[in-house]
Design a protein around this motif. Sequence first.
Motif, PDB file in Angstrom:
ATOM      1  N   GLY A   1      13.944  -5.179 -47.879  1.00  0.00           N
ATOM      2  CA  GLY A   1      14.182  -4.303 -46.749  1.00  0.00           C
ATOM      3  C   GLY A   1      15.582  -4.352 -46.190  1.00  0.00           C
ATOM      4  N   SER A   2      16.486  -5.082 -46.848  1.00  0.00           N
ATOM      5  CA  SER A   2      17.857  -5.190 -46.328  1.00  0.00           C
ATOM      6  C   SER A   2      18.718  -3.987 -46.681  1.00  0.00           C
ATOM      7  CB  SER A   2      18.518  -6.469 -46.855  1.00  0.00           C
ATOM      8  OG  SER A   2      18.589  -6.453 -48.276  1.00  0.00           O
ATOM      9  N   GLY A   3      18.276  -3.151 -47.638  1.00  0.00           N
ATOM     10  CA  GLY A   3      19.028  -1.946 -47.997  1.00  0.00           C
ATOM     11  C   GLY A   3      19.761  -2.031 -49.314  1.00  0.00           C
ATOM     12  N   LYS A   4      19.662  -3.161 -50.000  1.00  0.00           N
ATOM     13  CA  LYS A   4      20.454  -3.352 -51.221  1.00  0.00           C
ATOM     14  C   LYS A   4      20.051  -2.400 -52.340  1.00  0.00           C
ATOM     15  CE  LYS A   4      17.599  -7.356 -52.537  1.00  0.00           C
ATOM     16  NZ  LYS A   4      16.585  -7.141 -51.481  1.00  0.00           N
ATOM     17  N   THR A   5      18.751  -2.195 -52.560  1.00  0.00           N
ATOM     18  CA  THR A   5      18.318  -1.289 -53.629  1.00  0.00           C
ATOM     19  C   THR A   5      18.626   0.159 -53.271  1.00  0.00           C
ATOM     20  OG1 THR A   5      16.589  -2.788 -54.404  1.00  0.00           O
ATOM     21  CG2 THR A   5      16.329  -0.474 -54.944  1.00  0.00           C
ATOM     22  N   THR A   6      18.481   0.523 -52.000  1.00  0.00           N
ATOM     23  CA  THR A   6      18.834   1.883 -51.567  1.00  0.00           C
ATOM     24  C   THR A   6      20.307   2.153 -51.820  1.00  0.00           C
ATOM     25  OG1 THR A   6      17.111   1.853 -49.855  1.00  0.00           O
ATOM     26  CG2 THR A   6      18.875   3.484 -49.612  1.00  0.00           C
ATOM     27  N   LEU A   7      21.157   1.183 -51.522  1.00  0.00           N
ATOM     28  CA  LEU A   7      22.590   1.353 -51.775  1.00  0.00           C
ATOM     29  C   LEU A   7      22.855   1.509 -53.266  1.00  0.00           C
ATOM     30  CD1 LEU A   7      25.508   1.440 -50.862  1.00  0.00           C
ATOM     31  CD2 LEU A   7      25.514  -1.068 -50.777  1.00  0.00           C
ATOM     32  N   LEU A   8      22.187   0.707 -54.093  1.00  0.00           N
ATOM     33  CA  LEU A   8      22.376   0.816 -55.542  1.00  0.00           C
ATOM     34  C   LEU A   8      21.959   2.189 -56.044  1.00  0.00           C
ATOM     35  CD1 LEU A   8      23.103  -1.262 -57.968  1.00  0.00           C
ATOM     36  CD2 LEU A   8      20.675  -1.044 -58.489  1.00  0.00           C
ATOM     37  N   ARG A   9      20.844   2.703 -55.536  1.00  0.00           N
ATOM     38  CA  ARG A   9      20.348   4.014 -55.978  1.00  0.00           C
ATOM     39  C   ARG A   9      21.282   5.131 -55.526  1.00  0.00           C
ATOM     40  NH1 ARG A   9      15.166   4.495 -57.766  1.00  0.00           N
ATOM     41  NH2 ARG A   9      14.897   6.536 -56.769  1.00  0.00           N
ATOM     42  N   ILE A  10      21.925   4.975 -54.375  1.00  0.00           N
ATOM     43  CA  ILE A  10      22.913   5.961 -53.934  1.00  0.00           C
ATOM     44  C   ILE A  10      24.142   5.906 -54.832  1.00  0.00           C
ATOM     45  CG2 ILE A  10      24.553   6.490 -52.073  1.00  0.00           C
ATOM     46  CD1 ILE A  10      22.290   5.850 -50.097  1.00  0.00           C
ATOM     47  N   LEU A  11      24.558   4.702 -55.215  1.00  0.00           N
ATOM     48  CA  LEU A  11      25.681   4.576 -56.146  1.00  0.00           C
ATOM     49  C   LEU A  11      25.381   5.288 -57.461  1.00  0.00           C
ATOM     50  CD1 LEU A  11      26.645   0.808 -55.687  1.00  0.00           C
ATOM     51  CD2 LEU A  11      27.903   2.794 -54.834  1.00  0.00           C
ATOM     52  N   GLY A  12      24.120   5.187 -57.916  1.00  0.00           N
ATOM     53  CA  GLY A  12      23.752   5.768 -59.200  1.00  0.00           C
ATOM     54  C   GLY A  12      23.363   7.227 -59.154  1.00  0.00           C
ATOM     55  N   GLY A  13      23.237   7.805 -57.958  1.00  0.00           N
ATOM     56  CA  GLY A  13      22.862   9.217 -57.854  1.00  0.00           C
ATOM     57  C   GLY A  13      21.361   9.449 -57.839  1.00  0.00           C
ATOM     58  N   LEU A  14      20.567   8.386 -57.648  1.00  0.00           N
ATOM     59  CA  LEU A  14      19.108   8.531 -57.589  1.00  0.00           C
ATOM     60  C   LEU A  14      18.628   8.785 -56.162  1.00  0.00           C
ATOM     61  CD1 LEU A  14      18.046   5.646 -60.014  1.00  0.00           C
ATOM     62  CD2 LEU A  14      18.497   8.055 -60.541  1.00  0.00           C
ATOM     63  N   GLU A  15      19.476   8.524 -55.183  1.00  0.00           N
ATOM     64  CA  GLU A  15      19.219   8.853 -53.778  1.00  0.00           C
ATOM     65  C   GLU A  15      20.460   9.500 -53.204  1.00  0.00           C
ATOM     66  OE1 GLU A  15      16.514   8.573 -52.028  1.00  0.00           O
ATOM     67  OE2 GLU A  15      15.264   7.093 -53.077  1.00  0.00           O
ATOM     68  N   ARG A  16      20.257  10.326 -52.188  1.00  0.00           N
ATOM     69  CA  ARG A  16      21.391  10.951 -51.507  1.00  0.00           C
ATOM     70  C   ARG A  16      21.417  10.466 -50.063  1.00  0.00           C
ATOM     71  NH1 ARG A  16      24.872  14.957 -52.691  1.00  0.00           N
ATOM     72  NH2 ARG A  16      25.889  15.990 -50.935  1.00  0.00           N
ATOM     73  N   PRO A  17      22.564  10.031 -49.556  1.00  0.00           N
ATOM     74  CA  PRO A  17      22.623   9.537 -48.178  1.00  0.00           C
ATOM     75  C   PRO A  17      22.503  10.669 -47.169  1.00  0.00           C
ATOM     76  CG  PRO A  17      24.826   9.641 -49.099  1.00  0.00           C
ATOM     77  CD  PRO A  17      23.873   9.970 -50.225  1.00  0.00           C
ATOM     78  N   ASP A  18      22.147  10.305 -45.945  1.00  0.00           N
ATOM     79  CA  ASP A  18      22.088  11.296 -44.865  1.00  0.00           C
ATOM     80  C   ASP A  18      23.485  11.621 -44.353  1.00  0.00           C
ATOM     81  OD1 ASP A  18      19.280  11.274 -44.973  1.00  0.00           O
ATOM     82  OD2 ASP A  18      19.198   9.515 -43.666  1.00  0.00           O
TER      83      ASP A  18
END
Length: 368
Positions: A38-55
């Motif tokens: 829940g610290s955000g590390k995987t979300t950040l990785l997925r944003i780096l890879g283009g699997l998530e888009r930030p707000d």
Amino acid sequence: MTIRVSGICKRFGSFVALDRVDLEIRTGELLALLGPSGSGKTTLLRILGGLERPDQGSLTFFGEAALGLTPRDRQVGFVFQHYSLFRHMTVFNNVAFGLDVLARKDRPSRAAITEKVTELLRMVQLEPLADRYPSQLSGGQRQRVALARALAIEPRVLLLDEPFGALDAKVRKELRRWLRRLHDEMHITSVFVTHDQEEALELADRVVVMNRGRIEQVGIPSQVYNDPASPFVYDFLGNVNRFDCVIEAGVARIAGLEMAFPAVGMTAGPAVAFFRPHDIELTRLEAFAKEEAVSAEGASRAQVRHIYAIGPSARIELDCAGHSVEVVMDQDRLRGLGVNGGDWCGVKLGRGRLFRAGVVAATSIDQR
């Protein structure tokens, strides 16, 4: 810089996954994103890879705005915790997959693909297993296949999400040392996610410690371990002894103990002190006068609860006036003290760190 993250925010409903994250990732480094669930590390990785888009926020790869680019356009390779191999394909075909699906104009010849895959299998030490299927491999072998598949497309950036999380402790240790050697040979910019402190400190060039969607500290492993920037970093990286204190007139006093140490430059009020188990010393009880709580040398009276003696070191759990204290020391030194479970002894605090409660302000402690 290879990658620049600026002001990245991401919410999932009411949950704040990332809160104004800024980070620069250097060309050719192996960077660890470390933190609890829940610290955000995987979300950040997925944003780096283009699997998530930030707000909100921005992301650049090699000076180019990247948020509008697909993972393929970003030229990133992924390695996931559970391998994600194609079960119906051989090892060879799994590694070749990324090349086989390229558009005809970009696809290498069959001979070139064969040469590339053979070279990668040799590099990950799996060339003799090219005709096997994933079900015929061990967990460590499957993860090496996944890594070879990610490298086959010659990515500019390699992203690894808990790459060793599904493996047992011994295989994890062997594989991360192997990955470190491989990275030193290839120098590909790599980012990996882990919640394993030892893994991050042993493997990474730099460590990013994350907590509640924010970055607490970025630094080389020795820096984040020996000079933590916040109570969270100190508490998260390795075992620690934590003592609540009160600062008065430049002196910090541990609540419930007749122990105090300088708090130079720190304002009065509540604070917390951290000492690692190997920075606490046991002494003989003979150093104390009768019924004395603290010896002339500054040691406090404590009773041994348990001793765990495995390998060259021993871990001792103590009760020090109601405070639970853990000490780690060499077994030969422990035997020399003649201390056993239930015995009384002295405990002396050594090197530590004092943080003002609720404020990112700290001072070093050294009672040695």
